[in-house]
Design a protein around this motif. Structure first.
Motif, PDB file in Angstrom:
ATOM      1  N   PRO A  53       0.857  -1.512  -0.029  1.00  0.00           N
ATOM      2  CA  PRO A  53      -0.361  -0.482   0.142  1.00  0.00           C
ATOM      3  C   PRO A  53       0.434   1.205   0.459  1.00  0.00           C
ATOM      4  O   PRO A  53       1.759   1.170   1.081  1.00  0.00           O
ATOM      5  N   PRO A  54       0.809   1.933  -0.957  1.00  0.00           N
ATOM      6  CA  PRO A  54       1.714   3.538  -0.515  1.00  0.00           C
ATOM      7  C   PRO A  54       0.997   3.977   0.578  1.00  0.00           C
ATOM      8  O   PRO A  54      -0.515   4.171   0.331  1.00  0.00           O
ATOM      9  N   ARG A  55       2.036   5.084   0.458  1.00  0.00           N
ATOM     10  CA  ARG A  55       1.624   6.080   0.899  1.00  0.00           C
ATOM     11  C   ARG A  55       1.527   7.744   0.966  1.00  0.00           C
ATOM     12  O   ARG A  55       2.267   8.298   0.076  1.00  0.00           O
ATOM     13  N   PRO A  56       0.293   8.724   1.732  1.00  0.00           N
ATOM     14  CA  PRO A  56       1.016   9.821   0.798  1.00  0.00           C
ATOM     15  C   PRO A  56       1.888  10.376   1.393  1.00  0.00           C
ATOM     16  O   PRO A  56       2.166   9.801   2.343  1.00  0.00           O
ATOM     17  N   TRP A  57       2.532  11.083   0.626  1.00  0.00           N
ATOM     18  CA  TRP A  57       3.220  12.747   1.057  1.00  0.00           C
ATOM     19  C   TRP A  57       3.092  13.227   1.548  1.00  0.00           C
ATOM     20  O   TRP A  57       2.016  14.287   0.427  1.00  0.00           O
ATOM     21  N   LEU A  58       4.122  14.233   2.152  1.00  0.00           N
ATOM     22  CA  LEU A  58       3.640  15.224   2.255  1.00  0.00           C
ATOM     23  C   LEU A  58       5.346  16.267   1.795  1.00  0.00           C
ATOM     24  O   LEU A  58       6.015  16.030   1.944  1.00  0.00           O
ATOM     25  N   VAL A  59       4.343  16.744   0.661  1.00  0.00           N
ATOM     26  CA  VAL A  59       6.139  17.761   0.282  1.00  0.00           C
ATOM     27  C   VAL A  59       5.895  19.523   0.251  1.00  0.00           C
ATOM     28  O   VAL A  59       4.207  20.203   0.192  1.00  0.00           O
ATOM     29  N   SER A  74      11.234  19.630   0.185  1.00  0.00           N
ATOM     30  CA  SER A  74      11.356  18.828   1.729  1.00  0.00           C
ATOM     31  C   SER A  74       9.836  17.926   1.355  1.00  0.00           C
ATOM     32  O   SER A  74       9.731  18.007   0.889  1.00  0.00           O
ATOM     33  N   SER A  75       9.973  16.435   2.296  1.00  0.00           N
ATOM     34  CA  SER A  75       9.532  15.324   1.423  1.00  0.00           C
ATOM     35  C   SER A  75       9.317  14.445   2.857  1.00  0.00           C
ATOM     36  O   SER A  75      10.060  14.143   3.643  1.00  0.00           O
ATOM     37  N   PHE A  76       7.978  14.182   3.433  1.00  0.00           N
ATOM     38  CA  PHE A  76       7.922  13.271   4.232  1.00  0.00           C
ATOM     39  C   PHE A  76       6.726  12.008   3.834  1.00  0.00           C
ATOM     40  O   PHE A  76       5.759  12.163   3.193  1.00  0.00           O
ATOM     41  N   TRP A  77       6.621  11.184   4.545  1.00  0.00           N
ATOM     42  CA  TRP A  77       6.045  10.049   4.070  1.00  0.00           C
ATOM     43  C   TRP A  77       5.206   9.928   5.694  1.00  0.00           C
ATOM     44  O   TRP A  77       5.052  10.355   6.532  1.00  0.00           O
ATOM     45  N   LEU A  78       3.817   9.622   5.456  1.00  0.00           N
ATOM     46  CA  LEU A  78       2.711   9.455   7.015  1.00  0.00           C
ATOM     47  C   LEU A  78       2.575   8.311   7.102  1.00  0.00           C
ATOM     48  O   LEU A  78       2.678   6.784   6.253  1.00  0.00           O
ATOM     49  N   SER A  79       3.404   7.690   8.145  1.00  0.00           N
ATOM     50  CA  SER A  79       3.513   6.367   9.136  1.00  0.00           C
ATOM     51  C   SER A  79       2.651   6.426   9.396  1.00  0.00           C
ATOM     52  O   SER A  79       1.563   6.497  10.016  1.00  0.00           O
ATOM     53  N   PRO A  80       2.944   4.452   9.526  1.00  0.00           N
ATOM     54  CA  PRO A  80       1.093   3.671   9.945  1.00  0.00           C
ATOM     55  C   PRO A  80       1.189   4.395  11.297  1.00  0.00           C
ATOM     56  O   PRO A  80       0.073   4.261  11.575  1.00  0.00           O
ATOM     57  N   CYS A  81       2.102   4.949  12.141  1.00  0.00           N
ATOM     58  CA  CYS A  81       1.788   5.081  13.275  1.00  0.00           C
ATOM     59  C   CYS A  81       0.875   6.591  13.686  1.00  0.00           C
ATOM     60  O   CYS A  81       1.456   7.429  14.784  1.00  0.00           O
ATOM     61  N   GLY A  82       0.663   7.360  12.581  1.00  0.00           N
ATOM     62  CA  GLY A  82       0.404   9.046  12.439  1.00  0.00           C
ATOM     63  C   GLY A  82       0.804  10.155  12.186  1.00  0.00           C
ATOM     64  O   GLY A  82       1.121  10.699  12.561  1.00  0.00           O
ATOM     65  N   CYS A 344      -3.384   6.094   7.169  1.00  0.00           N
ATOM     66  CA  CYS A 344      -4.211   6.722   7.438  1.00  0.00           C
ATOM     67  C   CYS A 344      -5.131   6.308   8.724  1.00  0.00           C
ATOM     68  O   CYS A 344      -5.656   5.417   9.065  1.00  0.00           O
ATOM     69  N   ARG A 345      -6.140   7.214   8.952  1.00  0.00           N
ATOM     70  CA  ARG A 345      -6.828   6.780  10.246  1.00  0.00           C
ATOM     71  C   ARG A 345      -8.038   7.539   9.971  1.00  0.00           C
ATOM     72  O   ARG A 345      -8.435   8.199   8.774  1.00  0.00           O
ATOM     73  N   VAL A 346      -9.181   6.484   9.770  1.00  0.00           N
ATOM     74  CA  VAL A 346     -10.208   6.165   9.253  1.00  0.00           C
ATOM     75  C   VAL A 346     -10.842   8.158  10.623  1.00  0.00           C
ATOM     76  O   VAL A 346     -11.206   8.821  11.348  1.00  0.00           O
ATOM     77  N   TRP A 393       8.496  27.122   4.599  1.00  0.00           N
ATOM     78  CA  TRP A 393       8.289  26.005   4.427  1.00  0.00           C
ATOM     79  C   TRP A 393       6.735  26.647   3.662  1.00  0.00           C
ATOM     80  O   TRP A 393       5.535  25.948   3.759  1.00  0.00           O
ATOM     81  N   ALA A 394       6.739  27.492   2.387  1.00  0.00           N
ATOM     82  CA  ALA A 394       5.064  28.153   2.515  1.00  0.00           C
ATOM     83  C   ALA A 394       4.155  27.094   1.657  1.00  0.00           C
ATOM     84  O   ALA A 394       3.241  27.197   1.697  1.00  0.00           O
ATOM     85  N   ARG A 395       5.424  25.877   0.493  1.00  0.00           N
ATOM     86  CA  ARG A 395       3.881  25.866  -0.708  1.00  0.00           C
ATOM     87  C   ARG A 395       4.060  24.551   0.043  1.00  0.00           C
ATOM     88  O   ARG A 395       5.475  23.626  -0.045  1.00  0.00           O
ATOM     89  N   ARG A 396       3.791  23.435   1.049  1.00  0.00           N
ATOM     90  CA  ARG A 396       3.430  23.056   1.320  1.00  0.00           C
ATOM     91  C   ARG A 396       1.676  21.771   0.780  1.00  0.00           C
ATOM     92  O   ARG A 396       1.176  22.774   0.742  1.00  0.00           O
ATOM     93  N   GLY A 397       2.078  20.811   0.235  1.00  0.00           N
ATOM     94  CA  GLY A 397       0.663  19.881   0.464  1.00  0.00           C
ATOM     95  C   GLY A 397       0.870  18.811   0.136  1.00  0.00           C
ATOM     96  O   GLY A 397       1.980  17.852   0.064  1.00  0.00           O
ATOM     97  N   TRP A 398      -0.628  17.390   0.343  1.00  0.00           N
ATOM     98  CA  TRP A 398      -0.145  16.672   0.021  1.00  0.00           C
ATOM     99  C   TRP A 398       0.039  16.247  -1.795  1.00  0.00           C
ATOM    100  O   TRP A 398      -0.305  16.572  -2.607  1.00  0.00           O
TER     101      TRP A 398
END
Length: 404
Positions: A53-59, A74-82, A344-346, A393-398
């Motif tokens: 299952p791919p994970r969303p990124w925050l870029v 910058s880039s971040f993964w959304l981890s299973p731990c939240g 993701c959280r439900v 880091w003004a331009r951030r999005g999923w």
């Protein structure tokens, strides 16, 4: 690496490795380019990778109020731990992040006038250069680029680009290779979605359809119908928000489970149309953990109900996302099912907030109780939290990668 081998003996070739073992190897690969190569080895390897299952990124990219300073991403993964886990995404250096859609990140080179969009697929490395949008003003902050389809899979595709504040929309057709102006002037952020073969745009509770066929392309408002007793009360809610000084600061359109959702984000923050970095004048003294009214956020979700074939719609209030989660930011929003994407959280909303601030946050709002919230603070290494620097880091999005 080939999948054959084994001297003709069954069960001894690379393709005979167990699917769970292949999946474990796939998950440990260090880059998306390696994952693409893994999938291409053979059908067995590709089938095993499809179960990952791919994970969303925050870029995001760093910039200042003059539009300079892009080039650090910058880039971040959304981890299973939240939480949010930093990682090095495959994004070309020297570009600033704008938006994302259909597995592509929309980038721009801040050093190259006039500004032009580059669509970049970080999984395959493919780049698609789009021409500059000549009718956008120089100061306009391009916030959203929405694609109608994956350019690698579709014979023809289109895109809609939106700036902040919205003075017009830009429509791009791969068939003509040119941008067309669509007049749509609003004083703030507008949401766009491609749904059932057409582009829709919304601001607050107004929903419009983009008519691009024919000689006179236009953005046409849809008639909105409420029940005789006031419908779902959304008009009353808007009047109440205005009376209390609260504003709708973001509007999004999202396709979720085959339905089109209209999502509004409102709070007590003063709206400022002169701030081209995000449109929010944040009260820094309000506290960072929901301790002040100026720092509060609330998300409202309405389902767009279509009434016949005449283009009329009704907005129906939704308080439960089911097994889905919403990802909202100052670019294209999307919904994911936690059944398919367990990170993701439900029934939650992941809201990118404090655009333009080095100590921006991601708020995780529970739709059942939006005051039960969590925050993930984003603070790049070279801009300490609480810094007074004008750069942030003004331009951030999923972003959601496409490994298909």
């Amino acid at each position: 690496m080939a999948c054959g081998g084994g001297g003709g003996k069954a069960g001894t070739g690379w393709s005979s490795l167990q699917a769970d073992l292949l999946l474990s190897v796939f998950a440990l690969l260090p880059s998306d380019a390696d994952r693409v190569r893994f999938r291409a080895v053979c059908g067995a390897w590709g089938g095993a990778a499809a179960a990952w299952p791919p994970r969303p990124w925050l870029v995001g990219s760093r910039t200042d109020r003059s539009g300079r300073g892009g080039g650090a991403v910058s880039s971040f993964w959304l981890s299973p731990c939240g939480g949010l886990l930093p990682f090095a995404a495959n994004v070309p250096a020297g570009f600033e992040y704008l938006s994302s859609s259909r597995g592509y990140i929309a980038l721009a080179d801040p050093r190259a006038p006039p500004k032009a969009i580059v669509l970049f697929n970080p999984v395959t490395g493919r780049r698609i250069h789009l021409p500059p949008i000549a009718f956008f003003k120089r100061w306009l902050d391009l916030t959203t680029v929405v694609l109608s389809a994956d350019p690698e899979a579709a014979a023809e595709w289109a895109a809609v680009a939106v700036g902040f504040p919205t003075t017009c929309l830009a429509y791009y057709s791969s068939a003509t290779g040119a941008w067309t102006r669509l007049d749509f002037g609003v004083p703030g952020y507008a949401g766009v979605e491609h749904y059932n073969g057409r582009f829709y745009v919304a601001f607050k509770s107004q929903i419009c359809v983009c008519e691009v066929d024919g000689d006179a392309p236009a953005v046409i408002p849809l008639e909105r119908v409420d029940d005789a007793d006031g419908g779902d009360g959304s008009d009353d809610e808007e009047r109440r928000l205005r009376a209390s000084g609260r504003r709708v600061v973001e509007t999004h359109l999202v396709e979720c489970d085959g339905q089109l959702l209209l999502i509004s984000v409102h709070d007590d923050v003063v709206y400022n149309s002169d701030d081209d970095m995000g449109g929010l004048a944040v009260d820094d003294g309000a506290g960072s953990k929901g301790g002040g009214g100026g720092d509060a956020r609330a998300v409202e979700v309405h389902r767009v109900e279509w009434l016949g074939d005449d283009g009329a719609v009704r907005l129906v209030r939704e308080t439960d996302l089911g097994w889905n989660a919403l990802f909202l930011g100052r670019n294209r929003a999307f919904a994911l099912s936690v059944v398919e994407f367990p990170a993701c959280r439900v029934n939650c909303v992941y809201l990118v907030d404090r655009q333009g601030h080095p100590d921006g946050v991601v708020r995780v709002l529970d739709m059942e109780n939006q005051w039960a919230r969590r925050e993930e603070t984003i603070c790049p290494d070279d801009v300490p939290c609480g810094s007074s620097s004008s750069a942030g880091w003004a331009r951030r999005g999923w972003f959601f990668p496409n490994y298909g």
